[in-house]
Design a protein around this motif. Structure first.
Motif, PDB file in Angstrom:
ATOM      1  N   GLN A 266      65.251  55.390  12.185  1.00  0.00           N
ATOM      2  CA  GLN A 266      64.370  56.363  11.537  1.00  0.00           C
ATOM      3  C   GLN A 266      63.859  55.682  10.283  1.00  0.00           C
ATOM      4  O   GLN A 266      64.316  54.585   9.956  1.00  0.00           O
ATOM      5  CB  GLN A 266      65.149  57.629  11.184  1.00  0.00           C
ATOM      6  N   LYS A 267      62.927  56.306   9.612  1.00  0.00           N
ATOM      7  CA  LYS A 267      62.364  55.650   8.442  1.00  0.00           C
ATOM      8  C   LYS A 267      63.464  55.361   7.427  1.00  0.00           C
ATOM      9  O   LYS A 267      64.149  56.264   6.983  1.00  0.00           O
ATOM     10  CB  LYS A 267      61.272  56.512   7.831  1.00  0.00           C
ATOM     11  N   GLY A 268      63.643  54.094   7.081  1.00  0.00           N
ATOM     12  CA  GLY A 268      64.651  53.715   6.104  1.00  0.00           C
ATOM     13  C   GLY A 268      65.979  53.291   6.688  1.00  0.00           C
ATOM     14  O   GLY A 268      66.838  52.772   5.971  1.00  0.00           O
ATOM     15  N   LEU A 269      66.169  53.499   7.997  1.00  0.00           N
ATOM     16  CA  LEU A 269      67.449  53.127   8.618  1.00  0.00           C
ATOM     17  C   LEU A 269      67.225  52.584  10.030  1.00  0.00           C
ATOM     18  O   LEU A 269      66.534  53.206  10.835  1.00  0.00           O
ATOM     19  CB  LEU A 269      68.366  54.359   8.689  1.00  0.00           C
ATOM     20  N   TYR A 333      69.328  49.263   6.069  1.00  0.00           N
ATOM     21  CA  TYR A 333      69.165  50.522   5.355  1.00  0.00           C
ATOM     22  C   TYR A 333      68.414  50.285   4.054  1.00  0.00           C
ATOM     23  O   TYR A 333      68.682  49.317   3.340  1.00  0.00           O
ATOM     24  CB  TYR A 333      70.543  51.140   5.062  1.00  0.00           C
ATOM     25  N   THR A 334      67.472  51.157   3.760  1.00  0.00           N
ATOM     26  CA  THR A 334      66.763  51.063   2.486  1.00  0.00           C
ATOM     27  C   THR A 334      67.205  52.238   1.620  1.00  0.00           C
ATOM     28  O   THR A 334      66.977  53.398   1.997  1.00  0.00           O
ATOM     29  CB  THR A 334      65.237  51.096   2.703  1.00  0.00           C
TER      30      THR A 334
END
Lengths: 547, 179
Positions: A266-269, A333-334
């Motif tokens: 998903q966005k960021g992971l 991860y962000t």
């Protein structure tokens, strides 16, 4: 041959006269690598008697409407340091003619191809590594309706390039592959969030030799890819019939290759778990060849591709072609921007763990004297014998518009008995690597980047330290200086520095790089471009151009 | 053999010559070659069918293991939304990762937070067809689908050149269409 070249001339002549009516173009690229080498017995660098060596490759592709043709000329006078010795002379390395219709594509001559994940078949080239197993024959692709693709091919593979002439495999490869995208094929399934693609391959080798081994050996493979919202799943399984060949000691064992991917993102992971298992699965266009040549399928290493020099080049793991079981986990991860931990621009984390082991050989029920089978191997049947362990983690952060930094840690357990890279150590080599990188943007055009690296090990050549400083002036210039210092070598006379200076000039799609010094083999990134390079001591000049 | 070499030399001469005669800007002005590849959803894509309703397209060749490539795509991401809104820009990030790393493309794209279209060129067919030597290499296609910009490599600051070029392209289009 002559007709082929005349055909190309006609095509190109047509293309120059047909500009306004039919879509036509000529494109290609050229790469020249010139080295002037010094001998350096301390670092093991070799200088040939010619002193100057060169690789040059030029690709030219012309197209008029739906017709295409192309050639590649290659020149090795002689080949650069570390390059395979079966590349010599100047000549035509690749040529093809192609019809590319909407539903039908036919290529005659040389071509590259991949079925599925490459478990059954992959022809590709990597000029930096000296790998080229292109087919010479016929390749047909047919799309009977949207969502369905059928590929077929027959051909011999490129074995070597000697005195400017391509020598081809003794065996002939025949292949058939089908791919069905169920969402595209079934209209009512089109908008489903559940996406499914299935496929299957059949690859067969015919090789006539005067012995008792079977002239025909086949590989069968099936695959599936599924996606549901944020989850992905992919798997492929391949089976190879008895393939007595030099690489397996002419045993009649069957072989298998299996690949499973499971992902969530998903966005960021992003998370991906990869598992690979193969046993006696390397397939070649000639049963009497070993090494890197004439491979018909592709069995990659299940590890991260490390780009920092000390981490990537001293103990690199390559998949064990006779068999292994391997797992790999990646978590990216962000940490969100504008959070306490993430900072203004967010902080990026990456964790990668990879392990590869030997596999179990079941001997019960086999009788070598009767059927020539030494054991039975099963998919993902791990054994308690480690081939490779690789743990690495990375943190990177942009602090403001000028400063960026990253830190990296690696831990390797490398089995030098199974995958020997050094004569100075036996058994397992444990190594820890740390890297810090800093980047500072001085002005709109000027930037400076520095790297500090250290590798610690009690075996082999001991500890290393490395530093790199790079100054870039966008978009044309870069200057870099690096040193690698083997300060922990057990023999103090061999505690050497590897100093290398380089500069480059980039003009749109042309790039010149000039470097002088000592360089170890590996993937090197300078001036914004990455590529693998061999070990050298001397002057290195590279030019690449696209047209 | 000599004749063959002669013919070959002639062929190269003609081909090389034609590429310069037709495109006096050093090989630009061409359209996308036709190569079949996949996007991240597994859908078949023909690179020649690329269309963005007359707006510019950036094609960027990259790989998960190529640091300058990821730096370039991260840098452009800062301005991407603005340029999407103002000039309808579309960026296609063509991954040349092979089977060793192909499964990592989606997690990397998501973790980096990129909103780009991503194509998988896992056997380098499009890379070869577009004459790319090493990543990153970035192309710009104008509204008519012609390749009008190409740059090899990425260092900080290169993005400014790309932005300038894209804004010029946009302004020229505005001027042309308003006349």
């Amino acid at each position: 041959m002559k007709k082929f070249i005349l055909g190309i001339i006609t095509l190109v002549t047509l293309s120059t006269h047909a500009q306004n009516n039919i879509r036509s173009s000529v494109s290609g690229n050229v790469e020249t690598n010139l080295q002037v080498l010094n001998e350096d017995t301390l670092i093991g660098a070799f200088a040939p008697k010619e002193k100057a060596v060169m690789n040059t490759v030029m690709n030219i592709n012309g197209s008029v409407g739906k017709f295409r043709a192309g050639v590649r000329l290659e020149s090795y006078l002689p080949a650069i340091a570390g390059y395979p010795n079966f590349y010599t002379g100047t000549g035509l390395g690749y040529r093809y003619a192609e019809y590319a219709g909407e539903q039908l594509n036919i290529k005659v001559g040389n071509f590259y191809e991949q079925f599925g994940n490459g478990l059954a078949l992959r022809a590709y080239e990597n000029s930096a590594l000296g790998i080229d197993n292109a087919f010479d024959g016929v390749n047909v692709k047919f799309i009977p309706r949207k969502g369905v693709e059928i590929k077929g091919l027959m051909g011999r593979q490129r074995y070597r390039f000697e005195n400017g002439v391509v020598e081809k495999s003794n065996g002939i490869i025949r292949g058939l592959d089908g791919d069905i995208n169920l969402n595209e094929l079934i209209p009512s399934f089109g908008d489903s969030k559940f996406k499914v693609t299935i496929g299957g391959s059949f690859v067969s080798r015919f090789q006539s030799v005067n012995d008792t081994t079977p002239p025909i050996v086949n590989i069968y493979a099936g695959r599936i890819d599924m996606r549901y919202k944020r989850f992905t799943f992919g798997a492929e399984y391949g089976y190879k019939g008895p393939d007595p060949a030099l690489q397996n000691g002419f045993v009649y064992n069957t072989g298998h290759g299996a690949l499973v991917n499971l992902g969530y993102s998903q966005k960021g992971l992003g998370i991906i778990l990869t598992a690979r298992s193969f046993d006696n699965f390397q397939f070649r266009a000639d049963k009497k060849i070993v090494g890197n040549q004439l491979t018909t399928n592709f069995l990659p290493a299940t590890t991260n591709n490390h780009t920092y020099n000390l981490a990537g080049t001293l103990y690199p793991y390559a998949a064990n072609p006779s068999g292994e079981v391997a797992y790999q986990l990646d978590v990216l991860y962000t940490i969100p921007k504008k959070s306490k931990l993430g900072g203004k621009y967010g902080t990026k984390l990456h964790l990668n763990v990879a392990v590869a082991t030997d596999h179990v050989r079941h001997k019960s029920g086999t009788n070598f004297a009767v059927d020539g089978v030494t054991y039975i191997g099963r998919p993902f049947d791990m054994k308690d014998s480690l081939y490779n362990f690789d743990f690495n983690m990375h943190v990177s952060r942009k602090f403001n518009k000028k400063w960026k930094a990253s830190a990296h840690y690696y831990h390797f357990i490398f089995n030098n008995t199974v995958n020997p890279v050094t004569l100075l150590a036996k058994g397992y080599i444990k190594a820890d690597v740390g890297v810090i990188e800093l980047q500072y943007k001085i002005s709109r055009k000027h930037s400076i980047r520095g790297e500090l690296q250290a590798l610690f090990t009690e075996k082999d050549r001991g500890n290393w330290a490395a530093a790199l400083l790079e100054y870039t002036i966008s978009p044309k210039w870069f200057f870099a200086i690096q040193d690698q210092y083997n300060y922990g070598h057990p023999d103090s006379a061999l505690q050497l520095h590897y100093l290398l200076g380089s500069f480059g000039y980039i003009h749109n799609q042309t790039r010149f790089i000039f470097s002088y010094g000592k360089q170890r083999a590996g993937i090197v990134c300078v001036g914004g471009v990455c590529r693998p390079v061999p070990a050298t001591n001397g002057i290195n000049f590279t030019m690449t151009h696209s047209f | 053999m000599k004749k063959i070499s002669l013919l070959l030399a002639l062929a190269i001469g003609v081909i090389g010559g034609s590429s310069f005669i037709n495109t006096d800007d050093g090989g630009l002005g061409k359209t996308m070659p036709s190569v079949m590849l996949e996007n991240l959803d597994g859908d078949q894509i023909n690179s020649a069918d690329l269309d963005n309703d007359g707006n510019p397209i950036v094609i960027s060749f990259w790989a998960t293991w190529c640091k300058p490539c990821r730096l370039e795509l991260n840098t452009i991401m800062d301005e991407y939304e603005t340029m999407q809104d103002s000039m309808g820009l579309k960026l296609i990030a063509v991954s040349i990762d092979d089977e060793r790393n192909k499964s990592k493309v989606r997690p990397v794209v998501d973790a980096e937070g990129w909103d780009y279209d991503v194509w998988l060129d896992s056997n380098s067919d499009l890379k070869r067809a577009m004459g790319v030597n090493y990543p990153p290499q970035t192309f710009v296609l104008n509204g008519e689908g012609k390749i009008v910009y190409s740059h090899v490599g990425f260092v900080p600051g290169d993005e400014e050149d790309l932005y300038d070029f894209l804004w010029d392209l946009h302004e020229n289009k505005e001027t042309t269409s308003s006349h």
